[in-house]
Design an enzyme around this catalytic site. Sequence first.
Site, mmCIF file in Angstrom:
data_model
loop_
_atom_site.group_PDB
_atom_site.id
_atom_site.type_symbol
_atom_site.label_atom_id
_atom_site.label_comp_id
_atom_site.label_asym_id
_atom_site.label_seq_id
_atom_site.Cartn_x
_atom_site.Cartn_y
_atom_site.Cartn_z
ATOM 1 N NE ARG A 121 25.488 8.799 38.937
ATOM 2 C CZ ARG A 121 24.271 8.917 38.423
ATOM 3 N NH1 ARG A 121 23.237 8.363 39.010
ATOM 4 N NH2 ARG A 121 24.070 9.577 37.307
ATOM 5 C CG HIS A 148 24.786 14.596 35.805
ATOM 6 N ND1 HIS A 148 25.610 13.615 35.299
ATOM 7 C CD2 HIS A 148 23.548 14.035 35.892
ATOM 8 C CE1 HIS A 148 24.897 12.511 35.103
ATOM 9 N NE2 HIS A 148 23.654 12.735 35.448
ATOM 10 C CD GLN A 151 21.096 13.848 31.826
ATOM 11 O OE1 GLN A 151 21.125 12.756 32.371
ATOM 12 N NE2 GLN A 151 20.332 14.083 30.765
ATOM 13 C CG ASP A 244 17.746 17.546 38.694
ATOM 14 O OD1 ASP A 244 17.156 16.443 38.610
ATOM 15 O OD2 ASP A 244 18.903 17.660 39.138
ATOM 16 C CB CYS A 284 18.835 14.745 34.036
ATOM 17 S SG CYS A 284 18.555 14.888 35.822
ATOM 18 N NE ARG A 312 23.723 10.676 30.557
ATOM 19 C CZ ARG A 312 23.720 10.280 31.835
ATOM 20 N NH1 ARG A 312 22.603 10.292 32.523
ATOM 21 N NH2 ARG A 312 24.848 9.927 32.438
HETATM 22 N N1 NVA Z 1 20.304 16.219 40.758
HETATM 23 C C1 NVA Z 1 20.012 14.807 40.692
HETATM 24 C C2 NVA Z 1 20.377 14.251 39.354
HETATM 25 C C3 NVA Z 1 20.082 12.771 39.186
HETATM 26 C C4 NVA Z 1 20.550 12.242 37.858
HETATM 27 C C5 NVA Z 1 20.764 14.087 41.800
HETATM 28 O O1 NVA Z 1 21.933 14.416 42.004
HETATM 29 O O2 NVA Z 1 20.184 13.221 42.447
HETATM 30 N N1 CP Z 2 20.037 11.160 34.590
HETATM 31 C C1 CP Z 2 20.783 10.239 35.248
HETATM 32 O O1 CP Z 2 21.969 10.416 35.510
HETATM 33 O O2 CP Z 2 20.108 9.111 35.552
HETATM 34 P P1 CP Z 2 20.619 7.938 36.511
HETATM 35 O O3 CP Z 2 20.702 8.491 37.900
HETATM 36 O O4 CP Z 2 19.566 6.883 36.371
HETATM 37 O O5 CP Z 2 21.960 7.473 36.039
#
Ligand code: NVA
Ligand code: CP
Length: 325
Positions: A121, A148, A151, A244, A284, A312
Amino acid sequence: MLEAIKLNVNNKSMMSSFKGKDFLQLSDFSPEEILFLLEEAKELKALQKQGKPHPYLSGKVLGMIFEKSSTRTRVSFEVGMLQLGGHAIFLSSRDIQLGRGESISDTAKVLSRYVDGLMIRTFAHESVEELAEHASIPVINGLTDLQHPTQVMADLLTILEHKGKLAGLKLCYIGDGNNNMAHSLMEGAVKVGMDITIASPPGYLPNGTITEKSIKAGKQFGSTVMITNDPVEAIKDADVIVTDVWTSMGQEEETEKRLKAFSSYQVNAELCKYAKEDFIFLHCLPAHRGEEVTAEIIDGPHSVVFDEAENRLHAQKAILKLLLA
Ligand code: NVA
Ligand code: CP
């Protein structure tokens, strides 16, 4: 077309098309592969619910590099590996030498000597591509600024479970179009025959290249992509509503500006009146109640966000099994 997909999904030889591959973005996978992954996820979920052991990854180790925070991704990958008979190692970039400037390519080459797969990540999508280029083991994208995909596999599984189908549904995404969820949803929806509409304010429309590629793929697989500034137009007769956060990880200094830009893009009861009566709501998570969605919707009868969060685990176990077993 869909009949052909169904026939191919039953073909177990498809398993070999995943082995050793990376999982970076959904546009890399065919409709048959995505549907096959969903079938695998359903089977693994059933085994887990029945308490039947399924140690397909006995003795295998997944390295998990995190340069951003996570609750769901970290825990579901770690638990998933354990349930598959393997093990996961959490590698915070604050602790490993990557965070002190060791190159991505050296990190990839070294970790490839120890573990069987890598999940990462991070911020720039190019970093994941670079890691995959230099690693000799499968690399899984656990979120970048651009995509992502794990997800969205969980989202597709959740929609399939609640609606009994994917092809022919209309999915509507309201909010930040230039974000990882919007992009991966677009790439995933068109592959499974779902129409997708995205409503975002000017200046926050999805990435042009991803949009163009998705429109093209949609033409091939029987789905449409519509991008608009008008939330009412987008949500009309939607089966699935998704949103989101307005401020994604790494964009914190833009919070005030974004609160203003997105103020008329909240998913609330008034807007949802235009969707189908039996719509389902996905997010998500983490969510900001009162910003991108009201508590009435996310905690209401149409919301499936906790099934989505659970999925997930099941969707990722399918990805892990197919890539690493
Ligand atoms: N769009 C959000 C998704 C978090 C799982 C982010 O990137 O923070
Ligand atoms: N939806 C998601 O990716 O959650 P986290 O940021 O908690 O991993």
